[in-house]
Motif scaffolding. Structure first.
Motif, mmCIF file in Angstrom:
data_model
loop_
_atom_site.group_PDB
_atom_site.id
_atom_site.type_symbol
_atom_site.label_atom_id
_atom_site.label_comp_id
_atom_site.label_asym_id
_atom_site.label_seq_id
_atom_site.Cartn_x
_atom_site.Cartn_y
_atom_site.Cartn_z
ATOM 1 N N ASP A 216 0.828 -1.206 0.000
ATOM 2 C CA ASP A 216 0.000 0.000 0.000
ATOM 3 C C ASP A 216 0.863 1.257 0.000
ATOM 4 O O ASP A 216 0.577 2.222 -0.722
ATOM 5 C CB ASP A 216 -0.914 0.015 1.227
ATOM 6 N N VAL A 219 2.429 1.796 -3.452
ATOM 7 C CA VAL A 219 1.444 2.250 -4.437
ATOM 8 C C VAL A 219 1.093 3.716 -4.201
ATOM 9 O O VAL A 219 0.992 4.505 -5.144
ATOM 10 C CB VAL A 219 0.190 1.364 -4.391
ATOM 11 N N LEU A 437 -4.163 2.589 -10.553
ATOM 12 C CA LEU A 437 -3.697 2.664 -9.165
ATOM 13 C C LEU A 437 -4.808 3.141 -8.230
ATOM 14 O O LEU A 437 -4.910 2.690 -7.084
ATOM 15 C CB LEU A 437 -2.486 3.595 -9.077
ATOM 16 N N TYR A 440 -6.999 0.285 -7.560
ATOM 17 C CA TYR A 440 -6.366 -0.634 -6.605
ATOM 18 C C TYR A 440 -6.803 -0.291 -5.182
ATOM 19 O O TYR A 440 -7.159 -1.174 -4.393
ATOM 20 C CB TYR A 440 -4.845 -0.558 -6.713
ATOM 21 N N HIS A 443 -10.346 -1.495 -4.506
ATOM 22 C CA HIS A 443 -10.518 -2.947 -4.431
ATOM 23 C C HIS A 443 -9.755 -3.584 -3.269
ATOM 24 O O HIS A 443 -10.062 -4.718 -2.879
ATOM 25 C CB HIS A 443 -10.043 -3.608 -5.739
ATOM 26 N N ARG A 444 -8.785 -2.866 -2.743
ATOM 27 C CA ARG A 444 -7.850 -3.443 -1.777
ATOM 28 C C ARG A 444 -8.556 -4.074 -0.576
ATOM 29 O O ARG A 444 -8.216 -5.177 -0.141
ATOM 30 C CB ARG A 444 -6.879 -2.331 -1.345
ATOM 31 N N ALA A 451 -7.580 -6.276 -6.827
ATOM 32 C CA ALA A 451 -6.549 -5.261 -6.567
ATOM 33 C C ALA A 451 -5.264 -5.611 -7.315
ATOM 34 O O ALA A 451 -4.616 -4.737 -7.912
ATOM 35 C CB ALA A 451 -6.288 -5.154 -5.068
ATOM 36 N N GLN A 454 -5.421 -4.714 -10.961
ATOM 37 C CA GLN A 454 -5.207 -3.288 -11.231
ATOM 38 C C GLN A 454 -3.713 -2.948 -11.271
ATOM 39 O O GLN A 454 -3.280 -2.121 -12.072
ATOM 40 C CB GLN A 454 -5.912 -2.425 -10.178
ATOM 41 N N LEU A 455 -2.917 -3.605 -10.431
ATOM 42 C CA LEU A 455 -1.469 -3.388 -10.492
ATOM 43 C C LEU A 455 -0.904 -3.920 -11.803
ATOM 44 O O LEU A 455 0.003 -3.318 -12.387
ATOM 45 C CB LEU A 455 -0.780 -4.070 -9.302
#
Length: 486
Positions: A216, A219, A437, A440, A443-444, A451, A454-455
């Motif tokens: 986290d 990102v 991002l 992400y 969704h995390r 998630a 997305q990365l």
């Protein structure tokens, strides 16, 4: 495991792409790599497996010269043994060459007959063909000699017309922009690997909970850095394509005279009759090292003439899209009060548009010159301003000084800080990366699998900029504007 499989599949696809490209590039290409037209020396370049044989055939020598050492040779047509010229030749065995393939260069005299003869002789050799535009650089890309951002920088360097453009293009060609995006890609790869490891092994207590916090944090840091990179005011794009500056003002205040003064030639018709300019007249200039596309427009007023009305409409449209406005007013017809000057400019220029106020016809001023000059230095609401006489040229230096300051502010210093965005293509992919991002983060908390996806998307968009992912669909766009022989 999922990450390992995904990376393995991506690597296989990339290797297959590279093999296909190598197969297509198995022939030997040639072209004039120097400028066309009569010149003292012209350079003809070859690239491909037949380069060494072509050099031996044209020089009539069984041995190649030492690598990267110029050698004087008589150049002949292998088919007729007719001497074509006497010049310097250089041998670049791959992979230590621009394209990564065997390359040769012939430095011959630049007359059209010499060039035609040497090119004709090369074209008769088996396995050789003329190069397509940008094909040398495309081969260098496929062999890993440079990424797409460096290739774009090379193209910009070839087309650079000002010092600032040259500095920016050289910096990009040397790989600074590509290294920045590669660093971001590596950050995403590491974050994705940690997230995949947590998804695969967290139930076995083999992965610590803190790994998610580290992902986290990485990102978020990347999101901030990428956002700052995108919010650069289009400096790189403006420097690459030129700042669009528009001369605007009422009729008969000297807008066309100002255009002619700045470009030092009669580019626009000048007449004492109001409304002479009906269309947009555009010229390209180099102002203190910055590229400027300067437009003269129709005088802004209400009119019943349909042709002039169309000209005014085009002028207003150009004003809305301008990067910089030169607002021209008649110095003999404006009040020497900052508030009134600011209001006059506000009626011409779109809100928040960078502007320089030019008070023309200063040679006709008498006692009001001092008061008007003082009003020009008051600052807001008066933009940077100067008195000017297009007739005598007085005030030109001050105008160029103000123009240079505005251009430096718009384009920035191409050598300072991190490299700027230069292509709309980059902005689009970076915007998509930033959006991935942001998703992400949403969704995390709910689904780590989404998630992670997305990365992957964010990393893919970065890879499309440098050509490390999905390059084929953008290659034609990147290389089609290159000249033949590069």
């Amino acid at each position: 495991m999922a990450l390992r499989r995904a990376l393995s599949a991506a690597g296989a696809r990339w290797a297959q792409q590279r093999l296909c490209c190598t197969a297509r590039g198995g022939d030997t290409i040639f072209a004039v790599s120097s400028g066309h037209g009569r010149c003292g020396v012209a350079v003809i370049r070859t690239s491909g497996p037949g380069s060494g044989g072509a050099l031996k055939s044209l020089t009539g020598r069984p041995q190649l010269p030492p690598p990267r050492v110029m050698a004087l040779r008589r150049i002949r047509d292998p088919a007729t043994a007719e001497p074509l010229d006497r010049g310097l030749v250089v041998w670049f065995p791959g992979p230590h060459s621009f394209t990564g393939e065997d390359c040769a260069e012939l430095h011959v005299h630049g007359g059209p007959a010499v060039l035609s003869g040497v090119l004709r002789a090369l074209g008769r050799l088996p396995g050789l063909r003329p190069a397509e535009p940008g094909e040398f650089t495309r081969r260098a890309f496929h062999r890993g000699k440079l990424d797409l951002t460096a290739a774009e920088g090379l193209g910009d360097l070839i087309h650079a017309e000002t010092e600032a453009q040259r500095r920016q293009a050289l910096r990009q060609m040397e790989g600074e922009l590509g290294r920045l995006y590669q660093r971001w890609s590596e950050t995403l790869t590491q974050a994705l690997a940690h997230l995949e490891a947590y998804i695969d092994f967290s139930e076995d207590d083999n992965v610590e909970e803190e790994v998610l916090s580290r992902v986290d944090a990485a990102v978020r840091a990347l999101e901030q850095e990428l956002g700052a990179h995108l919010q650069d005011g289009r400096r790189g794009e403006l420097l690459r394509g030129g700042v669009h500056a528009v001369i605007a003002g009422p009729p008969n205040v000297g807008k066309s005279s100002l255009l002619n003064l700045l470009c030092q030639r009669p580019a626009a018709i000048v007449s004492p009759v109001a409304g002479t300019t009906r269309d947009v007249v555009e010229v390209s200039l180099n102002v203190t090292g910055y590229p400027v596309v300067l437009s003269d427009t129709a005088g802004l007023r209400d009119t019943t003439d349909p042709v002039e009305r169309e000209g005014v409409s085009r002028a207003r449209d150009r004003l809305q899209r301008a990067d910089l406005v030169l607002a021209v007013l008649d110095a003999t017809a404006v009040p020497a009060e900052p508030a009134a000057l600011g209001a006059a400019v506000g009626s011409l220029v779109p809100p928040a548009a960078p502007c320089i106020l030019v008070l023309n016809k200063a040679d006709l001023l008498r006692g009001d010159a001092g008061a008007l000059r003082a009003a020009c230095t008051q600052g807001p609401p008066v933009p940077p301003a100067t008195l000017l006489s297009c007739k005598t040229g007085d005030g030109t230096e001050r105008l160029l000084e103000l123009l240079g300051q505005q251009l430096a502010q718009l384009c920035g210093d191409p050598l300072a800080g991190s490299p700027s965005l230069t292509q709309r293509r980059h902005s689009q992919h970076l915007g998509d990366c930033a959006a991935a991002l942001a998703r992400y983060g949403r969704h995390r908390a709910r689904d780590l699998g989404l998630a992670a996806e997305q990365l992957r998307l964010a990393r893919r968009h970065l890879g499309r900029i440098t050509g490390h992912v999905g390059a084929e669909d953008v290659l034609d766009i990147i290389f089609r504007d290159f000249c033949v022989g590069k």
